[in-house]
Every structure is written in C-alpha cells, then in structure tokens.
Motif scaffolding. Structure first.
Motif, short mmCIF file in Angstrom:
data_model
loop_
_atom_site.label_atom_id
_atom_site.label_comp_id
_atom_site.label_asym_id
_atom_site.label_seq_id
_atom_site.Cartn_x
_atom_site.Cartn_y
_atom_site.Cartn_z
N GLU A 79 -88.11 -52.45 9.15
CA GLU A 79 -86.90 -52.94 8.26
C GLU A 79 -85.71 -53.27 9.18
O GLU A 79 -85.17 -54.24 9.22
CB GLU A 79 -86.54 -52.44 7.25
N LYS A 82 -86.41 -55.94 11.67
CA LYS A 82 -86.49 -57.27 10.80
C LYS A 82 -85.13 -57.63 10.48
O LYS A 82 -84.50 -58.86 10.86
CB LYS A 82 -87.51 -57.24 9.67
N ASP A 83 -84.31 -56.73 9.79
CA ASP A 83 -83.07 -57.04 9.60
C ASP A 83 -81.87 -57.42 10.34
O ASP A 83 -80.98 -58.21 10.35
CB ASP A 83 -82.64 -56.11 8.66
N ASN A 87 -86.80 -59.36 13.74
CA ASN A 87 -88.01 -59.02 14.09
C ASN A 87 -88.56 -58.99 15.55
O ASN A 87 -89.51 -59.24 15.86
CB ASN A 87 -89.04 -59.97 13.28
#
Length: 123
Positions: A79, A82-83, A87
């Motif tokens: 996460e 990704k955030d 990614n």
C-alpha cells in the motif's frame, strides 16, 4: 483492507508480540501511557476491520492476529509503495537514497540479496 490509524497499528504490533492474549497482556506489550480502555476500544476496532479475531474464554476475550505478521507487512508495504511511489519499488529505493537513508554499501547488500533470490530454482 481498511487502513489503520497510528494507534491501531501500535496495538496490532502489540498483538503480534503477544501472539494471543487479553487486553491486559497486550497492554504489557505497549509503550507506556496507553490507557486500558483506549486499548480495549482500539482492539475492538481492529477486530471490526478484520485484523484480529477474538474468542471468549470464561469471561475474558482473547485476541489473536487474523493473518501472520509477514503477510501484514507485505500488504502494508504494498500500500505504501502504491500510494506514495506510484507502485514503483525503484521509486521507494530512490527516495531512501535521496534522503541519505541508504548507503552505497547497503545498496550493494540489497543487490546481492536480489541476485541470490533470482538464483533460486523456479525463477
């Protein structure tokens, strides 16, 4: 999975250190200054979010992590990447290099780990 607040994350880490236990045992794994009632409600939130499960033994609830700590770390880091890094794990590493949090020696060690992992059969 639903994201955790910093307080929930601290509580989950204490649950992992405890393995299985009631609020009092988990509280013993926490930093000082965490109130029993606050921890109890935080653990109930973790249960609602699917991170811990409970079982009633006598008149006390015992709490256990739902999945292994390694799986939690994988999900959490996935996460974050990704955030915050589009990614891109390369972006993550580059961030730490630019922040001077990784030395050339540490990068070489990371490369050696990657190469060692790629040498395993089935890859």
């Amino acid at each position: 999975m639903e994201k955790l607040t910093s307080q929930e994350e601290l509580a989950l880490k204490a649950v992992y250190r405890t393995g299985e236990g009631n609020v009092k045992l988990i509280l013993e794994q926490m930093e000082k200054g965490f109130a029993y009632t606050t921890l109890a409600s935080t653990i109930r939130n973790l249960e609602k979010k699917g991170y811990v499960s409970s079982r009633l033994v006598g008149n006390t609830y015992l709490y256990t992590p739902v999945f292994p700590e390694e799986e939690y770390k994988q999900r959490f880091m996935g996460e974050v990447v990704k955030d915050y890094f589009g990614n891109s794990y390369k972006g993550l590493v580059n961030f730490f290099v630019e922040q001077k949090k990784l030395s050339a020696r540490e990068l070489k060690e990371i490369l050696a780990l990657i190469e060692k992992g790629n040498d395993k059969p089935g890859r």
